[in-house]
Design a protein around this motif. Structure first.
Motif, PDB file in Angstrom:
ATOM      1  N   ILE A   1       0.878  -1.166   0.000  1.00  0.00           N
ATOM      2  CA  ILE A   1       0.000   0.000   0.000  1.00  0.00           C
ATOM      3  C   ILE A   1       0.915   1.215   0.000  1.00  0.00           C
ATOM      4  N   THR A   2       0.813   2.025  -1.033  1.00  0.00           N
ATOM      5  CA  THR A   2       1.706   3.169  -1.182  1.00  0.00           C
ATOM      6  C   THR A   2       1.064   4.486  -0.762  1.00  0.00           C
ATOM      7  N   ARG A   3      -0.256   4.529  -0.774  1.00  0.00           N
ATOM      8  CA  ARG A   3      -0.989   5.734  -0.364  1.00  0.00           C
ATOM      9  C   ARG A   3      -2.342   5.301   0.180  1.00  0.00           C
ATOM     10  N   LEU A   4      -2.754   5.947   1.228  1.00  0.00           N
ATOM     11  CA  LEU A   4      -4.113   5.792   1.747  1.00  0.00           C
ATOM     12  C   LEU A   4      -4.484   7.155   2.305  1.00  0.00           C
ATOM     13  N   VAL A   5      -5.307   7.880   1.571  1.00  0.00           N
ATOM     14  CA  VAL A   5      -5.610   9.264   1.933  1.00  0.00           C
ATOM     15  C   VAL A   5      -7.114   9.512   1.933  1.00  0.00           C
ATOM     16  N   VAL A   6      -7.519  10.375   2.841  1.00  0.00           N
ATOM     17  CA  VAL A   6      -8.920  10.775   2.967  1.00  0.00           C
ATOM     18  C   VAL A   6      -8.945  12.289   3.101  1.00  0.00           C
ATOM     19  N   HIS A   7      -9.874  12.926   2.433  1.00  0.00           N
ATOM     20  CA  HIS A   7     -10.028  14.372   2.574  1.00  0.00           C
ATOM     21  C   HIS A   7     -10.298  14.684   4.046  1.00  0.00           C
ATOM     22  N   PRO A   8      -9.627  15.693   4.607  1.00  0.00           N
ATOM     23  CA  PRO A   8      -9.801  16.001   6.032  1.00  0.00           C
ATOM     24  C   PRO A   8     -11.254  16.201   6.476  1.00  0.00           C
ATOM     25  N   ASP A   9     -12.114  16.713   5.602  1.00  0.00           N
ATOM     26  CA  ASP A   9     -13.526  16.893   5.968  1.00  0.00           C
ATOM     27  C   ASP A   9     -14.254  15.564   6.124  1.00  0.00           C
ATOM     28  N   PHE A  10     -13.612  14.461   5.693  1.00  0.00           N
ATOM     29  CA  PHE A  10     -14.252  13.143   5.729  1.00  0.00           C
ATOM     30  C   PHE A  10     -13.522  12.170   6.646  1.00  0.00           C
ATOM     31  N   PHE A  11     -12.594  12.689   7.471  1.00  0.00           N
ATOM     32  CA  PHE A  11     -11.904  11.832   8.441  1.00  0.00           C
ATOM     33  C   PHE A  11     -12.929  11.195   9.379  1.00  0.00           C
ATOM     34  N   ARG A  12     -12.601   9.993   9.828  1.00  0.00           N
ATOM     35  CA  ARG A  12     -13.359   9.264  10.850  1.00  0.00           C
ATOM     36  C   ARG A  12     -14.795   8.953  10.423  1.00  0.00           C
ATOM     37  N   ARG A  13     -14.990   8.773   9.127  1.00  0.00           N
ATOM     38  CA  ARG A  13     -16.321   8.405   8.614  1.00  0.00           C
ATOM     39  C   ARG A  13     -16.312   7.033   7.938  1.00  0.00           C
ATOM     40  N   GLY A  14     -15.192   6.327   8.025  1.00  0.00           N
ATOM     41  CA  GLY A  14     -15.143   4.964   7.504  1.00  0.00           C
ATOM     42  C   GLY A  14     -14.617   4.824   6.086  1.00  0.00           C
ATOM     43  N   PHE A  15     -14.228   5.909   5.439  1.00  0.00           N
ATOM     44  CA  PHE A  15     -13.791   5.820   4.047  1.00  0.00           C
ATOM     45  C   PHE A  15     -12.509   5.001   3.892  1.00  0.00           C
ATOM     46  N   ALA A  16     -11.559   5.193   4.787  1.00  0.00           N
ATOM     47  CA  ALA A  16     -10.322   4.397   4.730  1.00  0.00           C
ATOM     48  C   ALA A  16     -10.650   2.915   4.943  1.00  0.00           C
ATOM     49  N   SER A  17     -11.557   2.635   5.846  1.00  0.00           N
ATOM     50  CA  SER A  17     -11.955   1.242   6.092  1.00  0.00           C
ATOM     51  C   SER A  17     -12.629   0.623   4.874  1.00  0.00           C
ATOM     52  N   TYR A  18     -13.494   1.380   4.208  1.00  0.00           N
ATOM     53  CA  TYR A  18     -14.142   0.867   2.992  1.00  0.00           C
ATOM     54  C   TYR A  18     -13.093   0.508   1.942  1.00  0.00           C
ATOM     55  N   LEU A  19     -12.099   1.373   1.784  1.00  0.00           N
ATOM     56  CA  LEU A  19     -11.050   1.116   0.796  1.00  0.00           C
ATOM     57  C   LEU A  19     -10.182  -0.072   1.203  1.00  0.00           C
ATOM     58  N   MET A  20      -9.890  -0.210   2.484  1.00  0.00           N
ATOM     59  CA  MET A  20      -9.118  -1.365   2.951  1.00  0.00           C
ATOM     60  C   MET A  20      -9.894  -2.663   2.697  1.00  0.00           C
ATOM     61  N   LYS A  21     -11.175  -2.675   3.000  1.00  0.00           N
ATOM     62  CA  LYS A  21     -11.995  -3.865   2.749  1.00  0.00           C
ATOM     63  C   LYS A  21     -11.995  -4.210   1.269  1.00  0.00           C
ATOM     64  N   TYR A  22     -12.139  -3.205   0.437  1.00  0.00           N
ATOM     65  CA  TYR A  22     -12.102  -3.413  -1.009  1.00  0.00           C
ATOM     66  C   TYR A  22     -10.791  -4.074  -1.409  1.00  0.00           C
TER      67      TYR A  22
END
Length: 152
Positions: free
Chosen positions: A77-98
């Motif tokens: 994994i070379t990058r895992l980024v989320v827009h700061p306005d969307f931190f702690r809403r599960g977006f990183a987790s959705y991408l990890m599951k994918y």
């Protein structure tokens, strides 16, 4: 909606760059280190990258992404980024599951700052363990986290 991104396209690379600069700036403040290479990356560097980019869109806007390099049974994994306005809403987790669901029977690993506890906690939540610690040339402490993905 999660989709693979065509990073070689100028507008897509521009969107990737804008998102990662916002996210990595927040990380730089957190870890007190502004020498994160992605902060100084160019659109052309993203366009020529051999990484696979997968984005998460909200209302047509790129809000999170994961990028990786895959060789045989090993994936970084070379990058895992989320827009700061969307931190702690599960977006990183959705991408990890994918990612985990699409790369079974694979050793998956990532590097992050030892000071980036939110990232370390995210990786821990998916069964990653710290396999190695090292320092960058400037002395900044880093960790390598890995997991063997036999199931998601």
């Amino acid at each position: 909606m999660i989709v693979q991104l065509s990073n070689h396209k100028y507008e897509t690379a521009k969107s990737i760059l804008a998102l990662q600069q916002q996210s990595y700036y927040t990380e730089a403040v957190l870890i007190d280190n502004f020498d994160i290479p992605a902060l100084n990356e160019s659109v052309e560097a993203i366009r020529s990258s051999k990484e696979t980019f997968v984005g998460y869109f909200v209302e047509g806007e790129l809000r999170a992404l994961i990028a990786y390099e895959h060789q045989e049974k090993k994936l970084q994994i070379t990058r895992l980024v989320v827009h700061p306005d969307f931190f702690r809403r599960g977006f990183a987790s959705y991408l990890m599951k994918y990612l985990l669901n699409h790369h079974l029977d694979t050793l998956i690993y990532a590097h992050t700052s030892e000071k980036n506890q939110p990232a370390i906690d995210l990786y821990y939540s998916f069964g990653f363990v710290i396999s190695r610690k090292f320092n960058l040339p400037d002395g900044h402490p880093m960790v390598v986290l890995e997991r063997y993905s036999s199931y998601a």
